[in-house]
Scaffold this active site. Structure first.
Site, PDB file in Angstrom:
ATOM      1  N   HIS A 149       7.634   0.730  -2.039  1.00  0.00           N
ATOM      2  CA  HIS A 149       7.229   0.676  -0.628  1.00  0.00           C
ATOM      3  C   HIS A 149       8.092   1.645   0.189  1.00  0.00           C
ATOM      4  O   HIS A 149       9.209   1.967  -0.208  1.00  0.00           O
ATOM      5  CB  HIS A 149       7.489  -0.726  -0.060  1.00  0.00           C
ATOM      6  N   CYS A 234      12.423  -7.841   2.397  1.00  0.00           N
ATOM      7  CA  CYS A 234      11.120  -8.384   1.997  1.00  0.00           C
ATOM      8  C   CYS A 234      11.069  -9.899   2.002  1.00  0.00           C
ATOM      9  O   CYS A 234       9.996 -10.475   1.870  1.00  0.00           O
ATOM     10  CB  CYS A 234      10.728  -7.833   0.639  1.00  0.00           C
TER      11      CYS A 234
HETATM   12  N1  LIG Z   1       8.665  -5.401   0.717  1.00  0.00           N
HETATM   13  C1  LIG Z   1       9.142  -5.466  -0.517  1.00  0.00           C
HETATM   14  O1  LIG Z   1      10.121  -4.818  -0.831  1.00  0.00           O
HETATM   15  N2  LIG Z   1       8.523  -6.229  -1.379  1.00  0.00           N
HETATM   16  C2  LIG Z   1       8.889  -6.394  -2.726  1.00  0.00           C
HETATM   17  C3  LIG Z   1       7.733  -6.820  -3.523  1.00  0.00           C
HETATM   18  C4  LIG Z   1       8.066  -6.986  -4.976  1.00  0.00           C
HETATM   19  C5  LIG Z   1       6.924  -7.497  -5.812  1.00  0.00           C
HETATM   20  N3  LIG Z   1       7.379  -7.737  -7.142  1.00  0.00           N
HETATM   21  C6  LIG Z   1       5.775  -6.529  -5.859  1.00  0.00           C
HETATM   22  O2  LIG Z   1       5.746  -5.677  -6.743  1.00  0.00           O
HETATM   23  O3  LIG Z   1       4.886  -6.601  -5.011  1.00  0.00           O
END
Ligand SMILES: NC(=O)NCCC[C@H](N)C(=O)O
Length: 244
Positions: A149, A234
């Site tokens: 992201h 997150c």
């Molecule tokens: N905003 C973020 O950094 N989100 C992390 C999401 C990790 C999750 N394992 C994903 O791949 O969507």
């Protein structure tokens, strides 16, 4: 969580008990700095639902419910939608076929940077413009290829300086003030208010750099979430100036 998505890292087993402890410590750090925390209803069938930042983007009092670029994450949104609506946000949703993950959106004042990458597509970027430009936002699209992201690559200090670890930032020149940090995990700060910066304990050299610049780093261990490519941003969504 054992089935959470991994894209840019090797899969490692997650210790759920430890993850819960780390989550509690994280939430406690927010409260210790004056934030009220509201827990969104869990989506227990969704292994990545702890990463609540990806499900919604709030600008002023408008909440844009995301439509994840990862199909397995699309069922995560009802709890967060209910939570933001009950706080008085007006709710709008990213519509098909557009995709958007909240982790791709970095707000710096009225500038809203949107990462166009693996999870957010061009239609998603357009929908951010449509939702927030009428409210006074300036939406800046940023290519993201090196990381999951946009906010895996960059976040911003309280004065608006964008911070990132150069090998993971596709286009640092897009940001008017950019400060390189020495660790990948040092690119992620959550602004606690005043000089407080919530950060991952895995970035001690960056914490020193920020302390030297007059900030107050607040390190938390989020190791179990880092195994799934999560970072400090997150695990929460901060709502401010809802009625501005
Ligand atoms: N905003 C973020 O950094 N989100 C992390 C999401 C990790 C999750 N394992 C994903 O791949 O969507």
């Amino acid at each position: 969580m054992a089935e959470g998505l991994v894209t840019h890292v090797e899969r490692e087993g997650v210790d759920v008990g430890r993850a819960v402890e780390q989550w509690e410590t994280y939430a406690q750090a927010l409260r210790a700095h004056g934030w009220e925390t509201i827990e969104v209803d869990p989506a227990d069938d969704c292994p990545d639902s702890v990463f609540v930042e990806d499900t919604v983007v709030v600008f002023r009092n408008v909440a844009l419910i995301a439509r994840s670029g990862a199909e397995s994450r699309r069922a995560e949104t009802p709890g967060v939608e209910e939570a933001v609506a009950s706080l008085g946000c007006s709710v709008t949703r990213v519509g098909e076929p557009g995709t958007l993950d909240g982790g791709d959106v970095l707000k710096v004042g009225d500038t809203v940077y949107v990462g166009r990458g693996g999870r957010t597509d061009a239609a998603g970027v357009r929908q951010v413009r449509a939702a927030f430009e009428p409210l006074g936002a300036r939406v800046v699209a940023v290519p993201v290829a090196e990381v999951l992201h946009l906010k895996s690559a960059v976040t911003a200090l309280p004065d608006g300086t964008v911070v990132g670890h150069v090998p993971r930032v596709d286009a640092p020149s897009l940001f008017p003030r950019f400060l390189p940090v020495p660790e990948a995990a040092g690119a992620h700060v959550v602004l606690l208010g005043g000089d407080g910066l919530l950060m991952a304990a895995s970035a001690p050299r960056t914490a020193e750099l920020f302390a030297d610049l007059g900030y107050e780093p607040v390190p938390v261990d989020i190791g179990e979430f880092e195994k799934l490519e999560g970072c400090v941003t997150c695990l929460s969504v901060r709502l401010r100036e809802l009625h501005a």
